[in-house]
Design a protein around this motif. Structure first.
Motif, PDB file in Angstrom:
ATOM      1  N   ALA A   7       0.829  -1.206   0.000  1.00  9.32           N
ATOM      2  CA  ALA A   7       0.000   0.000   0.000  1.00  9.32           C
ATOM      3  C   ALA A   7       0.866   1.259   0.000  1.00  9.32           C
ATOM      4  O   ALA A   7       0.589   2.226  -0.737  1.00  9.32           O
ATOM      5  CB  ALA A   7      -0.932  -0.015   1.214  1.00  9.32           C
ATOM      6  N   ILE A   8       1.910   1.264   0.838  1.00  9.05           N
ATOM      7  CA  ILE A   8       2.826   2.402   0.855  1.00  9.05           C
ATOM      8  C   ILE A   8       3.494   2.573  -0.505  1.00  9.05           C
ATOM      9  O   ILE A   8       3.658   3.694  -1.027  1.00  9.05           O
ATOM     10  CB  ILE A   8       3.869   2.219   1.966  1.00  9.05           C
ATOM     11  CG1 ILE A   8       3.206   2.289   3.343  1.00  9.05           C
ATOM     12  CG2 ILE A   8       4.976   3.249   1.858  1.00  9.05           C
ATOM     13  CD1 ILE A   8       2.671   3.645   3.710  1.00  9.05           C
TER      14      ILE A   8
ATOM     15  N   VAL B 179       6.434  16.586   9.633  1.00 13.17           N
ATOM     16  CA  VAL B 179       7.454  16.765  10.669  1.00 13.17           C
ATOM     17  C   VAL B 179       8.653  15.924  10.279  1.00 13.17           C
ATOM     18  O   VAL B 179       8.500  14.756   9.898  1.00 13.17           O
ATOM     19  CB  VAL B 179       6.929  16.345  12.057  1.00 13.17           C
ATOM     20  CG1 VAL B 179       8.046  16.437  13.088  1.00 13.17           C
ATOM     21  CG2 VAL B 179       5.755  17.219  12.471  1.00 13.17           C
ATOM     22  N   ARG B 180       9.808  16.484  10.370  1.00 14.49           N
ATOM     23  CA  ARG B 180      11.003  15.728  10.013  1.00 14.49           C
ATOM     24  C   ARG B 180      11.158  14.547  10.961  1.00 14.49           C
ATOM     25  O   ARG B 180      11.169  14.711  12.187  1.00 14.49           O
ATOM     26  CB  ARG B 180      12.232  16.639  10.068  1.00 14.49           C
ATOM     27  CG  ARG B 180      12.323  17.617   8.895  1.00 14.49           C
ATOM     28  CD  ARG B 180      13.591  18.437   8.960  1.00 14.49           C
ATOM     29  NE  ARG B 180      13.584  19.368  10.079  1.00 14.49           N
ATOM     30  CZ  ARG B 180      13.040  20.585  10.036  1.00 14.49           C
ATOM     31  NH1 ARG B 180      12.463  21.016   8.935  1.00 14.49           N
ATOM     32  NH2 ARG B 180      13.082  21.370  11.088  1.00 14.49           N
TER      33      ARG B 180
ATOM     34  N   THR C 284       2.595   2.216   8.564  1.00 19.05           N
ATOM     35  CA  THR C 284       3.272   3.519   8.602  1.00 19.05           C
ATOM     36  C   THR C 284       4.704   3.349   8.139  1.00 19.05           C
ATOM     37  O   THR C 284       5.393   2.415   8.561  1.00 19.05           O
ATOM     38  CB  THR C 284       3.247   4.096  10.021  1.00 19.05           C
ATOM     39  OG1 THR C 284       1.890   4.225  10.442  1.00 19.05           O
ATOM     40  CG2 THR C 284       3.923   5.457  10.056  1.00 19.05           C
ATOM     41  N   SER C 285       5.122   4.237   7.271  1.00 21.41           N
ATOM     42  CA  SER C 285       6.493   4.222   6.779  1.00 21.41           C
ATOM     43  C   SER C 285       6.969   5.671   6.684  1.00 21.41           C
ATOM     44  O   SER C 285       6.345   6.582   7.244  1.00 21.41           O
ATOM     45  CB  SER C 285       6.565   3.509   5.429  1.00 21.41           C
ATOM     46  OG  SER C 285       7.888   3.437   4.966  1.00 21.41           O
ATOM     47  N   THR C 286       8.062   5.866   6.013  1.00 24.94           N
ATOM     48  CA  THR C 286       8.597   7.219   5.821  1.00 24.94           C
ATOM     49  C   THR C 286       8.812   7.489   4.338  1.00 24.94           C
ATOM     50  O   THR C 286       9.079   6.568   3.554  1.00 24.94           O
ATOM     51  CB  THR C 286       9.926   7.388   6.561  1.00 24.94           C
ATOM     52  OG1 THR C 286      10.852   6.412   6.113  1.00 24.94           O
ATOM     53  CG2 THR C 286       9.738   7.260   8.064  1.00 24.94           C
ATOM     54  N   LEU C 287       8.645   8.756   3.967  1.00 23.30           N
ATOM     55  CA  LEU C 287       8.908   9.197   2.598  1.00 23.30           C
ATOM     56  C   LEU C 287      10.110  10.144   2.609  1.00 23.30           C
ATOM     57  O   LEU C 287      10.223  11.006   3.498  1.00 23.30           O
ATOM     58  CB  LEU C 287       7.693   9.923   2.016  1.00 23.30           C
ATOM     59  CG  LEU C 287       6.455   9.062   1.716  1.00 23.30           C
ATOM     60  CD1 LEU C 287       5.353   9.941   1.151  1.00 23.30           C
ATOM     61  CD2 LEU C 287       6.783   7.947   0.756  1.00 23.30           C
TER      62      LEU C 287
ATOM     63  N   VAL D  18       9.660  12.091   6.254  1.00 20.92           N
ATOM     64  CA  VAL D  18       8.447  12.360   7.026  1.00 20.92           C
ATOM     65  C   VAL D  18       7.646  11.069   7.116  1.00 20.92           C
ATOM     66  O   VAL D  18       7.805  10.153   6.301  1.00 20.92           O
ATOM     67  CB  VAL D  18       7.594  13.474   6.378  1.00 20.92           C
ATOM     68  CG1 VAL D  18       8.299  14.801   6.439  1.00 20.92           C
ATOM     69  CG2 VAL D  18       7.222  13.097   4.954  1.00 20.92           C
ATOM     70  N   PHE D  19       6.784  10.992   8.136  1.00 16.71           N
ATOM     71  CA  PHE D  19       5.956   9.812   8.329  1.00 16.71           C
ATOM     72  C   PHE D  19       4.803   9.803   7.334  1.00 16.71           C
ATOM     73  O   PHE D  19       4.153  10.825   7.097  1.00 16.71           O
ATOM     74  CB  PHE D  19       5.401   9.774   9.759  1.00 16.71           C
ATOM     75  CG  PHE D  19       6.454   9.463  10.782  1.00 16.71           C
ATOM     76  CD1 PHE D  19       6.937   8.171  10.919  1.00 16.71           C
ATOM     77  CD2 PHE D  19       6.968  10.462  11.592  1.00 16.71           C
ATOM     78  CE1 PHE D  19       7.909   7.883  11.854  1.00 16.71           C
ATOM     79  CE2 PHE D  19       7.936  10.182  12.528  1.00 16.71           C
ATOM     80  CZ  PHE D  19       8.410   8.888  12.668  1.00 16.71           C
ATOM     81  N   PHE D  20       4.565   8.603   6.793  1.00 19.03           N
ATOM     82  CA  PHE D  20       3.514   8.415   5.792  1.00 19.03           C
ATOM     83  C   PHE D  20       2.740   7.163   6.180  1.00 19.03           C
ATOM     84  O   PHE D  20       3.338   6.095   6.380  1.00 19.03           O
ATOM     85  CB  PHE D  20       4.133   8.270   4.400  1.00 19.03           C
ATOM     86  CG  PHE D  20       3.118   8.176   3.291  1.00 19.03           C
ATOM     87  CD1 PHE D  20       1.956   8.940   3.310  1.00 19.03           C
ATOM     88  CD2 PHE D  20       3.317   7.318   2.213  1.00 19.03           C
ATOM     89  CE1 PHE D  20       1.030   8.861   2.286  1.00 19.03           C
ATOM     90  CE2 PHE D  20       2.399   7.232   1.192  1.00 19.03           C
ATOM     91  CZ  PHE D  20       1.250   8.006   1.221  1.00 19.03           C
ATOM     92  N   ALA D  21       1.435   7.274   6.322  1.00 18.21           N
ATOM     93  CA  ALA D  21       0.585   6.157   6.754  1.00 18.21           C
ATOM     94  C   ALA D  21      -0.514   5.922   5.733  1.00 18.21           C
ATOM     95  O   ALA D  21      -1.082   6.877   5.183  1.00 18.21           O
ATOM     96  CB  ALA D  21      -0.028   6.435   8.127  1.00 18.21           C
ATOM     97  N   VAL D  22      -0.787   4.646   5.517  1.00 22.15           N
ATOM     98  CA  VAL D  22      -1.846   4.243   4.596  1.00 22.15           C
ATOM     99  C   VAL D  22      -2.690   3.186   5.300  1.00 22.15           C
ATOM    100  O   VAL D  22      -2.159   2.232   5.880  1.00 22.15           O
ATOM    101  CB  VAL D  22      -1.278   3.673   3.285  1.00 22.15           C
ATOM    102  CG1 VAL D  22      -2.418   3.170   2.395  1.00 22.15           C
ATOM    103  CG2 VAL D  22      -0.464   4.725   2.563  1.00 22.15           C
ATOM    104  N   GLU D  23      -3.985   3.365   5.248  1.00 20.65           N
ATOM    105  CA  GLU D  23      -4.932   2.370   5.774  1.00 20.65           C
ATOM    106  C   GLU D  23      -5.752   1.840   4.608  1.00 20.65           C
ATOM    107  O   GLU D  23      -6.439   2.603   3.917  1.00 20.65           O
ATOM    108  CB  GLU D  23      -5.842   2.985   6.832  1.00 20.65           C
ATOM    109  CG  GLU D  23      -6.799   1.976   7.431  1.00 20.65           C
ATOM    110  CD  GLU D  23      -7.687   2.592   8.499  1.00 20.65           C
ATOM    111  OE1 GLU D  23      -8.599   1.899   8.975  1.00 20.65           O
ATOM    112  OE2 GLU D  23      -7.455   3.782   8.826  1.00 20.65           O
ATOM    113  N   SER D  24      -5.645   0.528   4.405  1.00 16.47           N
ATOM    114  CA  SER D  24      -6.328  -0.090   3.273  1.00 16.47           C
ATOM    115  C   SER D  24      -6.927  -1.411   3.718  1.00 16.47           C
ATOM    116  O   SER D  24      -6.969  -1.714   4.923  1.00 16.47           O
ATOM    117  CB  SER D  24      -5.351  -0.284   2.106  1.00 16.47           C
ATOM    118  OG  SER D  24      -6.026  -0.810   0.977  1.00 16.47           O
ATOM    119  N   ARG D  25      -7.373  -2.199   2.753  1.00 20.16           N
ATOM    120  CA  ARG D  25      -7.927  -3.520   3.017  1.00 20.16           C
ATOM    121  C   ARG D  25      -7.388  -4.499   1.990  1.00 20.16           C
ATOM    122  O   ARG D  25      -7.021  -4.103   0.871  1.00 20.16           O
ATOM    123  CB  ARG D  25      -9.454  -3.507   2.990  1.00 20.16           C
ATOM    124  CG  ARG D  25     -10.067  -2.759   4.162  1.00 20.16           C
ATOM    125  CD  ARG D  25     -11.560  -2.935   4.224  1.00 20.16           C
ATOM    126  NE  ARG D  25     -12.131  -2.166   5.325  1.00 20.16           N
ATOM    127  CZ  ARG D  25     -12.287  -2.635   6.555  1.00 20.16           C
ATOM    128  NH1 ARG D  25     -11.896  -3.878   6.829  1.00 20.16           N
ATOM    129  NH2 ARG D  25     -12.817  -1.893   7.501  1.00 20.16           N
TER     130      ARG D  25
END
Length: 746
Positions: free
Chosen positions: A118-119, A272-273, A338-341, A354-361
């Motif tokens: 997903a990320i 946020v860094r 949650t990962s980082t970009l 920065v933090f990057f979060a994806v919620e999927s199914r």
């Protein structure tokens, strides 16, 4: 009516107190009550409520610390005591634990892979948008640069119409009208101003690191203060040395993330860094500098101080886009990752994240993975095959578990049968048997238990029989003990002593003293002794049979003794009833004065009344008190020895063979006079034949002991002989019956 009621009232709290658990269970009970009571802190505001909340936390920890061992104790006592429960738990641990671990591992890996996928999809869409912006920016830069380069260097203000016209044409070329991109042009880092309508949100100027780029272009995600942008910069160096920079920017906000999360679900970014490692002071300093640059670059009146403060307060909030995906079935669980970009700090040009979060199914990710191929026949077949394989594996696992439980039941059933059988045996039910229908090793164990129970019953019966025989042997011992002289009744002129020590329960040796008295007249007994008969013998064999033959020999000798006795009750019945047991009349010892004759009679009696292999050795003598003459006959017995005062030894060996072996035997007699101090030593083979490493005890050692203690009482001499024998035999078992008879002339 009131007394019973009043007497019953104090008993109720006592029974109530008895129902409250004590010990570890009581501690868990009171901690649980205290934990429940502390729930009131929810309705108590302020510091006191917080204090009660902290107390509830510590009480909960204490409750867990007490309840865990209590639960484990309960499980061990009530659930794991049974072997069946232990085996079932063992099978579950052996069979299900690897499956659970494997499924958990697969689920975790699948969850992480789905989240990473997903990320990856969201990041790919951002990168695609950046690539599109970079390509578009390159074309625009060439077009605008050509128009601007044809103008004179001093007429920068006049080019604003061209730039505005180019920007409007570009705006018409946007493929997605929902996104509002901004474009800025710079010459040597100085912005080129133009009127293109309302300005949107853009990075604050061109930083020093971007005024002259390596490779003449840049594209990426940048963080400017608390704002995120997709930025594409294209540069060209003109012939006159000026550097033209065209920057296209797209603020990363909710609409952008909605487009990124389309078909995935829900996406969010935290501006946020994450990897710079800077502390909060540095972040605050950077944010303040960004605010100052914003105030300097923006025209007056574009925003109030309140709006800037609101921007500072919300710069750390997540940027959210997309919608929460609905579930299509039970297993279509949410997948949040949650990962980082990677980003570039717009002020310094340093890389960060920065933090990057994806919620999927899973259903959405599956659609994104296979796309249109989901409706294909191959995909349906694969999906059905995978589901069928999972079902088959589940059935195999359940079948294995069912078989394991069945096997455990066969084991536990046998153990339960054995346990029940041991309880029956413990209660004395030795006829109880386990019903066996199987043919495995446990069945053989049950059969062995049945065999053991039968053997135990037989052994107990044999033990009872042995106890009965032992009781009879004890009675035989008592009877035999009564057959021997109860006390050594000596004469005035002859001291007598005898001892018999059986090798087993009863003895096959025989000795007896037969004292004769003067004739009785008119029922009155004259107690003066006229003589004594001395008998010592050895029966062939040992044990009960020898004891029985010894009793026969004893009774026969006593019969001949009583045959020569004048019964007092022959004169009158009253005199017979008043007679003593020890001496009932005067003795006619004429028969005992001929021991050889008595031995002949005994030989005939034993030969005709016992088995052919049964016989006895017997020494029989008669001592006359008046003349001190000793008349004897020896029927195969070890010759008694007479130790004189001068140390000489006489061997009494006249007689014949053993009695009871052959009929019609004649036995010789001999007689001699006992001198004062002479000691006659009669003994059985149990005295002289015991052996050790030095040989037999022998006659010489026997006579040495008698000679050493000849002046001592006869019982002392006998005890010294026995001690010498015991020392000679040592720790070994006594090999034969020991009989010793001593007679000393006074």
């Amino acid at each position: 009516m009131q007394n019973p009621i009043s007497s019953d009232r104090p008993r109720e709290p006592r029974s109530w107190r008895r129902r409250i658990p004590t010990g570890l269970a009581g501690a868990a009970f009171w901690l649980g009550v205290w934990f429940v009571v502390l729930f009131v802190r929810r309705w108590i505001p302020g510091a006191f409520g917080n204090f009660l909340g902290i107390m509830q936390l510590f009480v909960g920890l204490a409750l867990v610390a007490v309840a865990v061992p209590l639960i484990w104790q309960f499980i061990r006592k009530h659930m794991l005591w049974s072997l069946r429960n232990k085996l079932v738990l063992t099978y579950l641990l052996i069979g299900l634990a690897p499956v659970v671990l494997f499924v958990t591992l697969v689920a975790v890996v699948a969850y992480v892979a789905a989240g990473q996928f997903a990320i990856h999809l969201a990041d790919s869409r951002l990168q695609a948008e950046l690539a599109q912006m970079s390509v578009e920016n390159e074309h625009r830069a060439e077009r605008i640069a050509q128009d601007l380069e044809r103008q004179s260097p001093g007429s920068v203000e006049a080019s604003t119409g061209v730039i505005a016209e180019s920007e409007r044409s570009i705006a018409l070329e946007l493929p997605r009208m929902r996104l509002h991109r901004e474009m800025q042009a710079f010459l040597n880092g100085v912005p080129v101003k133009f009127d293109s309508g309302p300005n949107g949100k853009t990075p604050f100027g061109l930083p020093p690191w971007a005024t002259e780029l390596n490779g003449d272009h840049y594209s990426g995600l940048v963080l400017d203060g608390s704002d995120l942008f997709l930025v594409a910069v294209q540069q060209q160096r003109w012939k006159d040395g000026r550097i033209f920079s065209l920057m296209s920017s797209l603020p990363v906000d909710g609409p952008v993330l909605t487009i990124v999360a389309e078909g995935l679900g829900h996406a969010s970014l935290l501006p946020v860094r994450a990897g710079s490692g800077s502390n909060e002071a540095k972040e605050g300093s950077s944010a303040a500098q960004a605010d100052q640059r914003s105030l300097a670059s923006k025209p007056k009146g574009t925003g109030s101080t309140a709006q800037e403060n609101d921007s500072k307060a919300t710069r750390r909030s997540w940027i959210v886009g997309g919608t929460e995906p609905p579930s299509i079935n039970v297993v279509d669980v949410p997948v949040s990752f949650t990962s980082t970009l990677p980003i570039t700090d717009w002020d310094t040009g340093r890389p960060d994240s920065v933090f990057f979060a994806v919620e999927s199914r899973p259903s959405l990710l599956y659609n994104q993975l296979f796309g249109a191929s989901l409706s294909g026949i191959v995909t349906n077949v694969l999906r059905i095959a995978i589901v069928s394989l999972c079902v088959i594996f589940a059935i195999i696992e359940l079948l294995a578990l069912w078989m394991a439980i069945r096997l455990s039941r066969t084991i536990t059933a046998s153990v339960a049968d054995l346990y029940s059988a041991t309880q029956h045996i413990d209660r004395g039910d030795l006829d109880y048997r386990i019903g066996v229908q199987r043919t495995d090793q446990l069945a053989e164990l049950s059969r062995s238990f049945n065999t053991m129970a039968g053997s135990l019953k037989r052994l107990l019966e044999e033990q009872k029989e042995k106890e009965r025989l032992q009781s009879e042997i004890s009675i035989a011992q008592e009877v035999q003990a009564n057959l021997f002289p109860l006390h050594a009744q000596g004469l005035d002129t002859l001291e007598l002593h005898g001892v018999c020590r059986p090798a087993r329960s009863v003895s096959g040796d025989y000795y007896d003293f037969l004292v004769f008295h003067e004739e009785a007249h008119a029922g009155m007994i004259n107690r003066r002794e006229t003589g004594v008969g001395i008998a010592i013998g050895d029966i062939s064999g040992k044990g009960i049979s020898a004891a029985l033959l010894m009793a026969t020999l004893h009774s026969a000798v006593r019969a001949y003794r009583f045959a020569s006795e004048e019964l007092v009750y022959s004169e009158s019945s009253v005199a017979g009833l008043m007679a003593s047991r020890e001496a009932r009349g005067g003795d006619f010892d004429e028969l005992f004065q001929s021991p050889g004759r008595i031995l002949s009679l005994l030989n005939r009696h034993l030969y005709r009344s016992t088995q052919p292999e049964k016989y006895a050795t017997l020494f029989l003598s008669h001592y006359d008190a008046g003349s001190a003459m000793m008349t004897y006959s020896n029927a195969g017995q070890l010759p008694p020895l007479v130790l004189s005062r001068d140390g000489s030894i006489r061997r009494l060996d006249k007689g014949g063979t053993v009695v009871g072996l052959m009929d019609g035997m004649h036995y010789e007699e001999d007689r001699f006079k006992m001198l004062p101090g002479d000691i006659m030593v009669a003994y059985s083979d149990g005295v002289t034949e015991p052996e050790n490493d030095f040989g037999e005890f022998g006659e010489e050692r026997l006579m040495e002991v008698v000679a050493r203690y000849r002046d001592q009482p006869l019982h002392v001499i006998s005890s010294q002989v026995m001690q010498a024998l015991d020392a000679w035999i040592g720790a070994d078992e006594q090999p034969d019956d020991i009989t010793l008879v001593l007679a000393r002339q006074v």
